[in-house]
Design a protein around this motif. Structure first.
Motif, PDB file in Angstrom:
ATOM      1  N   ALA A  22      42.050  24.967  37.041  1.00  0.00           N
ATOM      2  CA  ALA A  22      40.634  24.626  36.916  1.00  0.00           C
ATOM      3  C   ALA A  22      39.858  25.824  36.396  1.00  0.00           C
ATOM      4  O   ALA A  22      40.227  26.979  36.617  1.00  0.00           O
ATOM      5  N   VAL A  23      38.762  25.518  35.714  1.00  0.00           N
ATOM      6  CA  VAL A  23      37.859  26.530  35.169  1.00  0.00           C
ATOM      7  C   VAL A  23      36.465  26.257  35.709  1.00  0.00           C
ATOM      8  O   VAL A  23      36.035  25.101  35.803  1.00  0.00           O
ATOM      9  N   ARG A  24      35.793  27.315  36.093  1.00  0.00           N
ATOM     10  CA  ARG A  24      34.400  27.197  36.540  1.00  0.00           C
ATOM     11  C   ARG A  24      33.642  28.370  35.952  1.00  0.00           C
ATOM     12  O   ARG A  24      33.912  29.525  36.297  1.00  0.00           O
ATOM     13  N   GLY A  25      32.718  28.092  35.055  1.00  0.00           N
ATOM     14  CA  GLY A  25      32.040  29.171  34.353  1.00  0.00           C
ATOM     15  C   GLY A  25      33.048  29.976  33.555  1.00  0.00           C
ATOM     16  O   GLY A  25      33.827  29.431  32.777  1.00  0.00           O
ATOM     17  N   ALA A  26      33.074  31.289  33.779  1.00  0.00           N
ATOM     18  CA  ALA A  26      34.027  32.159  33.087  1.00  0.00           C
ATOM     19  C   ALA A  26      35.244  32.478  33.942  1.00  0.00           C
ATOM     20  O   ALA A  26      36.089  33.276  33.536  1.00  0.00           O
ATOM     21  N   ALA A  27      35.349  31.854  35.124  1.00  0.00           N
ATOM     22  CA  ALA A  27      36.480  32.080  36.027  1.00  0.00           C
ATOM     23  C   ALA A  27      37.480  30.939  35.900  1.00  0.00           C
ATOM     24  O   ALA A  27      37.134  29.821  35.507  1.00  0.00           O
ATOM     25  N   ALA A  28      38.728  31.223  36.250  1.00  0.00           N
ATOM     26  CA  ALA A  28      39.770  30.197  36.188  1.00  0.00           C
ATOM     27  C   ALA A  28      40.827  30.496  37.237  1.00  0.00           C
ATOM     28  O   ALA A  28      41.040  31.645  37.622  1.00  0.00           O
ATOM     29  N   ARG A  29      41.506  29.433  37.676  1.00  0.00           N
ATOM     30  CA  ARG A  29      42.535  29.578  38.712  1.00  0.00           C
ATOM     31  C   ARG A  29      43.601  28.518  38.492  1.00  0.00           C
ATOM     32  O   ARG A  29      43.300  27.341  38.329  1.00  0.00           O
ATOM     33  N   ALA A  47      28.250  36.429  39.658  1.00  0.00           N
ATOM     34  CA  ALA A  47      28.408  34.981  39.520  1.00  0.00           C
ATOM     35  C   ALA A  47      29.847  34.614  39.184  1.00  0.00           C
ATOM     36  O   ALA A  47      30.362  33.586  39.651  1.00  0.00           O
ATOM     37  N   ASP A  48      30.516  35.447  38.381  1.00  0.00           N
ATOM     38  CA  ASP A  48      31.919  35.186  38.050  1.00  0.00           C
ATOM     39  C   ASP A  48      32.791  35.250  39.304  1.00  0.00           C
ATOM     40  O   ASP A  48      33.659  34.399  39.524  1.00  0.00           O
ATOM     41  N   TRP A  49      32.566  36.264  40.133  1.00  0.00           N
ATOM     42  CA  TRP A  49      33.334  36.381  41.377  1.00  0.00           C
ATOM     43  C   TRP A  49      33.068  35.185  42.289  1.00  0.00           C
ATOM     44  O   TRP A  49      33.982  34.660  42.938  1.00  0.00           O
ATOM     45  N   ALA A  50      31.822  34.742  42.348  1.00  0.00           N
ATOM     46  CA  ALA A  50      31.488  33.578  43.171  1.00  0.00           C
ATOM     47  C   ALA A  50      32.201  32.328  42.655  1.00  0.00           C
ATOM     48  O   ALA A  50      32.665  31.490  43.446  1.00  0.00           O
ATOM     49  N   ASP A  51      32.313  32.201  41.341  1.00  0.00           N
ATOM     50  CA  ASP A  51      33.012  31.047  40.769  1.00  0.00           C
ATOM     51  C   ASP A  51      34.502  31.083  41.114  1.00  0.00           C
ATOM     52  O   ASP A  51      35.098  30.048  41.435  1.00  0.00           O
ATOM     53  N   LEU A  52      35.115  32.272  41.060  1.00  0.00           N
ATOM     54  CA  LEU A  52      36.527  32.367  41.414  1.00  0.00           C
ATOM     55  C   LEU A  52      36.742  32.045  42.894  1.00  0.00           C
ATOM     56  O   LEU A  52      37.722  31.386  43.261  1.00  0.00           O
TER      57      LEU A  52
END
Length: 234
Positions: A22-29, A47-52
């Motif tokens: 999954a991808v959320r904003g500029a983060a992905a897992r 915000a990137d850390w929060a998305d991860l």
């Protein structure tokens, strides 16, 4: 392409491997059964850390993959649990070569692949890792003794894309026979046939592996980090 390779997880999951995570904003897992890898921009914002964290869940371990020489400075509430320096190697000058002794590995081979990975520890191997790409192997007496395959596929298919070679491993009883080199060449040949760039990652502390890949024509492109971090508790 080089920009995507600096943080390959979002590039892979935002493209050809979208069904594996999954991808959320500029983060992905990646999904938990596929890989422990997660990704953020090299210069990640709060915000990137929060998305991860949202992608991973509270109190969950994730291996952040990104260019860098030093461990990440994690935000408050996160924990840096294991530091792992690596290198990314570029194989655009490696032609590869099919190997008549290598066999294509499929779903029926997955128990043997998992057993070999358990014996050799080539890197993260989870129940669905083998679904990520093509894998080839060498058997002796019907037993799988060496394998190599594909993991992250970055950018478009064909020209302009790249595919990572991974899970290169040989049973200890069969080392020193050049099996790993043969299989890497075979995987490279398949990647090059699609018009893509082969890349791979190695531990920065594994001088033997880096020497082998350098002798094959790979070059060190950039330092990478594979640090295990843990999201804030719920």
């Amino acid at each position: 392409m080089d920009a995507a390779l600096r943080s390959p997880v979002p590039a892979a999951l935002g493209g050809r491997l979208a069904t594996f995570g999954a991808v959320r904003g500029a983060a992905a897992r990646f999904d938990a059964g596929v890989s422990p890898f997660g990704g953020l921009p090299v210069e990640a914002s709060g915000a990137d850390w929060a998305d991860l964290a949202a992608l991973s869940g509270p109190g969950r371990a994730v291996v952040r993959v990104a260019e860098g020489e030093d461990p990440p400075r994690v935000p408050r509430g996160w924990a840096l649990e294991r530091e792992f320096p690596g290198v990314q190697m570029d194989g655009r000058a490696v032609p590869g070569a099919p190997d008549p002794g290598a066999v294509e590995l499929g779903p029926a081979d997955r128990p043997a692949m998992a057993a070999l990975a358990e014996r050799t520890r080539p890197g993260p191997w989870l129940p669905r890792t083998a679904e990520l790409g093509r894998f080839v192997g060498i058997r002796s007496g019907g037993v799988l003794v060496a394998m190599a395959g594909e993991r992250m596929r970055i950018g478009p298919a064909g020209a302009g894309g790249a595919t990572e070679i991974s899970a290169v491993c040989t049973d200890p009883a069969f080392r020193g026979r050049g099996l790993a080199r043969r299989l890497v060449d075979a995987v490279v040949a398949g990647i090059v046939a699609r018009g893509e760039r082969p890349v791979l990652h190695a531990s920065a502390l594994n001088d033997g592996a880096i020497r082998l890949y350098t002798a094959m024509g790979f070059t060190v492109a950039r330092p990478m980090r594979f640090d295990q971090i843990r999201t804030p508790p719920g």
